[in-house]
Design a protein around this motif. Structure first.
Motif, mmCIF file in Angstrom:
data_model
loop_
_atom_site.group_PDB
_atom_site.id
_atom_site.type_symbol
_atom_site.label_atom_id
_atom_site.label_comp_id
_atom_site.label_asym_id
_atom_site.label_seq_id
_atom_site.Cartn_x
_atom_site.Cartn_y
_atom_site.Cartn_z
ATOM 1 N N SER A 123 28.797 48.569 68.960
ATOM 2 C CA SER A 123 29.262 49.337 67.796
ATOM 3 C C SER A 123 28.668 48.776 66.505
ATOM 4 C CB SER A 123 30.791 49.384 67.731
ATOM 5 O OG SER A 123 31.334 48.090 67.660
ATOM 6 N N ASN A 127 26.300 50.845 63.825
ATOM 7 C CA ASN A 127 26.533 50.848 62.390
ATOM 8 C C ASN A 127 25.306 50.345 61.643
ATOM 9 O OD1 ASN A 127 27.598 49.213 59.830
ATOM 10 N ND2 ASN A 127 28.910 50.986 60.199
ATOM 11 N N LYS A 130 22.578 53.066 61.591
ATOM 12 C CA LYS A 130 22.876 54.118 60.614
ATOM 13 C C LYS A 130 22.576 53.619 59.192
ATOM 14 C CE LYS A 130 24.514 57.955 58.957
ATOM 15 N NZ LYS A 130 23.588 59.047 58.802
ATOM 16 N N TYR A 131 23.015 52.422 58.897
ATOM 17 C CA TYR A 131 22.749 51.830 57.586
ATOM 18 C C TYR A 131 21.246 51.757 57.330
ATOM 19 C CZ TYR A 131 22.099 48.385 53.952
ATOM 20 O OH TYR A 131 21.678 47.758 52.815
#
Length: 178
Positions: A123, A127, A130-131
Protein backbone atom coordinates in the motif's frame (compact mmCIF):
# COMPACT_ATOMS: atom_id res chain seq x y z
CA UNK A 1 22.25 -17.18 -20.96
CA UNK A 2 20.84 -13.78 -21.92
CA UNK A 3 24.00 -12.87 -23.86
CA UNK A 4 23.92 -16.22 -25.65
CA UNK A 5 20.58 -15.14 -27.13
CA UNK A 6 22.18 -12.04 -28.61
CA UNK A 7 20.73 -9.62 -26.09
CA UNK A 8 22.82 -6.90 -24.48
CA UNK A 9 22.64 -6.98 -20.70
CA UNK A 10 24.48 -5.85 -17.63
CA UNK A 11 24.45 -7.37 -14.16
CA UNK A 12 24.98 -5.09 -11.18
CA UNK A 13 25.29 -6.51 -7.69
CA UNK A 14 23.64 -4.13 -5.23
CA UNK A 15 22.12 -4.05 -1.77
CA UNK A 16 18.87 -2.14 -2.30
CA UNK A 17 18.66 -1.42 1.43
CA UNK A 18 21.50 1.06 0.76
CA UNK A 19 20.84 4.37 -1.06
CA UNK A 20 24.30 4.48 -2.61
CA UNK A 21 23.95 0.96 -4.02
CA UNK A 22 20.61 1.92 -5.60
CA UNK A 23 22.17 4.97 -7.22
CA UNK A 24 25.18 2.97 -8.39
CA UNK A 25 22.98 0.24 -9.93
CA UNK A 26 20.94 2.80 -11.87
CA UNK A 27 24.01 4.81 -12.93
CA UNK A 28 25.92 1.71 -14.09
CA UNK A 29 22.91 0.56 -16.10
CA UNK A 30 22.57 3.95 -17.77
CA UNK A 31 26.30 3.99 -18.58
CA UNK A 32 26.18 0.49 -20.06
CA UNK A 33 23.29 1.33 -22.43
CA UNK A 34 23.84 5.04 -22.95
CA UNK A 35 20.39 5.99 -21.63
CA UNK A 36 17.70 4.90 -19.20
CA UNK A 37 14.15 4.67 -20.55
CA UNK A 38 12.46 2.28 -18.13
CA UNK A 39 12.86 1.38 -14.47
CA UNK A 40 10.98 -1.61 -13.08
CA UNK A 41 10.90 -1.63 -9.29
CA UNK A 42 10.37 -5.30 -8.45
CA UNK A 43 12.59 -5.79 -5.41
CA UNK A 44 11.07 -7.26 -2.30
CA UNK A 45 11.87 -9.16 0.84
CA UNK A 46 10.28 -12.34 2.12
CA UNK A 47 7.82 -12.02 4.97
CA UNK A 48 7.30 -15.76 5.42
CA UNK A 49 9.02 -15.73 8.81
CA UNK A 50 7.08 -12.81 10.27
CA UNK A 51 4.89 -14.12 13.10
CA UNK A 52 1.24 -14.36 12.10
CA UNK A 53 0.15 -12.25 15.08
CA UNK A 54 1.19 -8.62 15.39
CA UNK A 55 1.56 -9.25 19.13
CA UNK A 56 4.56 -11.47 18.42
CA UNK A 57 6.11 -9.51 15.55
CA UNK A 58 8.98 -7.10 16.17
CA UNK A 59 9.15 -3.64 14.65
CA UNK A 60 12.02 -4.74 12.41
CA UNK A 61 10.04 -7.75 11.13
CA UNK A 62 7.10 -5.52 10.26
CA UNK A 63 9.29 -2.84 8.65
CA UNK A 64 11.51 -5.18 6.63
CA UNK A 65 9.04 -5.42 3.73
CA UNK A 66 8.53 -1.65 3.71
CA UNK A 67 12.27 -1.04 3.65
CA UNK A 68 13.01 -3.81 1.15
CA UNK A 69 10.17 -2.97 -1.21
CA UNK A 70 8.93 0.60 -0.88
CA UNK A 71 12.18 2.27 0.14
CA UNK A 72 14.10 0.33 -2.54
CA UNK A 73 11.61 1.65 -5.12
CA UNK A 74 11.93 5.19 -3.78
CA UNK A 75 15.73 5.01 -3.85
CA UNK A 76 15.94 3.54 -7.36
CA UNK A 77 13.32 5.96 -8.71
CA UNK A 78 15.13 8.93 -7.20
CA UNK A 79 18.32 7.76 -8.94
CA UNK A 80 16.55 7.20 -12.28
CA UNK A 81 14.69 10.52 -12.52
CA UNK A 82 17.65 12.68 -13.64
CA UNK A 83 18.54 10.18 -16.39
CA UNK A 84 14.96 10.14 -17.66
CA UNK A 85 14.64 13.92 -17.54
CA UNK A 86 17.85 14.16 -19.58
CA UNK A 87 16.30 12.15 -22.46
CA UNK A 88 12.90 13.86 -22.24
CA UNK A 89 10.87 11.19 -20.47
CA UNK A 90 10.63 7.61 -19.38
CA UNK A 91 8.63 4.98 -17.57
CA UNK A 92 8.74 3.81 -13.96
CA UNK A 93 6.78 0.64 -13.19
CA UNK A 94 6.39 -0.50 -9.60
CA UNK A 95 5.36 -4.10 -8.96
CA UNK A 96 3.18 -4.21 -5.88
CA UNK A 97 0.72 -6.86 -4.86
CA UNK A 98 -2.95 -7.30 -4.04
CA UNK A 99 -2.16 -6.97 -0.33
CA UNK A 100 -2.17 -3.21 -1.01
CA UNK A 101 -5.93 -3.33 -1.40
CA UNK A 102 -7.07 -6.28 0.68
CA UNK A 103 -6.41 -8.10 3.91
CA UNK A 104 -6.12 -11.87 4.05
CA UNK A 105 -8.57 -13.49 6.42
CA UNK A 106 -7.01 -15.52 9.20
CA UNK A 107 -5.79 -18.80 7.74
CA UNK A 108 -6.09 -17.64 4.13
CA UNK A 109 -2.70 -15.98 3.84
CA UNK A 110 -0.57 -17.86 1.31
CA UNK A 111 2.61 -17.38 3.31
CA UNK A 112 2.99 -18.72 6.83
CA UNK A 113 3.80 -15.27 8.17
CA UNK A 114 1.66 -12.22 8.78
CA UNK A 115 0.00 -10.41 5.89
CA UNK A 116 0.58 -7.07 7.64
CA UNK A 117 4.10 -6.41 6.31
CA UNK A 118 2.94 -7.29 2.78
CA UNK A 119 0.00 -4.91 3.08
CA UNK A 120 2.11 -2.09 4.49
CA UNK A 121 4.80 -2.46 1.82
CA UNK A 122 2.38 -2.77 -1.08
CA UNK A 123 0.00 0.00 0.00
CA UNK A 124 2.90 2.36 0.65
CA UNK A 125 4.27 1.49 -2.80
CA UNK A 126 0.88 2.29 -4.37
CA UNK A 127 0.77 5.64 -2.56
CA UNK A 128 4.35 6.43 -3.57
CA UNK A 129 3.58 5.56 -7.21
CA UNK A 130 0.56 7.87 -7.27
CA UNK A 131 2.57 10.68 -5.68
CA UNK A 132 5.45 10.21 -8.11
CA UNK A 133 3.11 10.04 -11.12
CA UNK A 134 1.71 13.44 -10.21
CA UNK A 135 5.15 14.93 -9.59
CA UNK A 136 6.72 13.67 -12.81
CA UNK A 137 3.82 14.02 -15.29
CA UNK A 138 5.18 17.35 -16.54
CA UNK A 139 8.54 15.69 -17.25
CA UNK A 140 6.90 13.04 -19.48
CA UNK A 141 7.83 10.32 -17.00
CA UNK A 142 4.91 7.92 -16.67
CA UNK A 143 4.65 6.09 -13.34
CA UNK A 144 2.43 3.06 -12.79
CA UNK A 145 1.95 0.44 -10.12
CA UNK A 146 0.92 -3.08 -11.07
CA UNK A 147 -0.71 -5.38 -8.52
CA UNK A 148 -0.35 -8.97 -9.74
CA UNK A 149 -2.08 -11.59 -7.65
CA UNK A 150 -0.42 -14.96 -7.23
CA UNK A 151 2.96 -15.37 -8.92
CA UNK A 152 4.55 -18.80 -9.11
CA UNK A 153 8.00 -18.53 -7.57
CA UNK A 154 10.34 -21.04 -5.96
CA UNK A 155 8.20 -20.78 -2.80
CA UNK A 156 4.96 -21.69 -4.60
CA UNK A 157 5.08 -25.49 -4.12
CA UNK A 158 5.73 -25.23 -0.38
CA UNK A 159 2.94 -22.66 0.00
CA UNK A 160 0.48 -24.88 -1.88
CA UNK A 161 1.47 -27.84 0.32
CA UNK A 162 1.11 -25.83 3.54
CA UNK A 163 -2.27 -24.40 2.51
CA UNK A 164 -3.49 -27.88 1.58
CA UNK A 165 -2.31 -29.27 4.92
CA UNK A 166 -3.83 -26.42 6.93
CA UNK A 167 -7.19 -26.67 5.17
CA UNK A 168 -7.45 -30.44 4.72
CA UNK A 169 -7.34 -30.20 0.92
CA UNK A 170 -5.50 -32.01 -1.85
CA UNK A 171 -2.66 -30.03 -3.42
CA UNK A 172 -4.26 -30.32 -6.89
CA UNK A 173 -7.43 -28.74 -5.48
CA UNK A 174 -5.42 -25.90 -3.94
CA UNK A 175 -3.69 -25.30 -7.31
CA UNK A 176 -7.14 -25.08 -8.96
CA UNK A 177 -8.35 -22.73 -6.21
CA UNK A 178 -5.33 -20.44 -6.61
Amino acid sequence: EIRSRGVRCVAVKANLFESEDCRRAVDETERAFGRLDVLVNNASTSVDKTPASIENATDSQIMERFLGKTMAAIRCSRAAIPHMRKIGGGRIVCIGGTAARSVSRSGDNLSPGSGLPQGLGNSALANFSKYLAEELAGDRILVNVVHPHLVVTDRHASRVAAYARNHGLEEKDVEALF
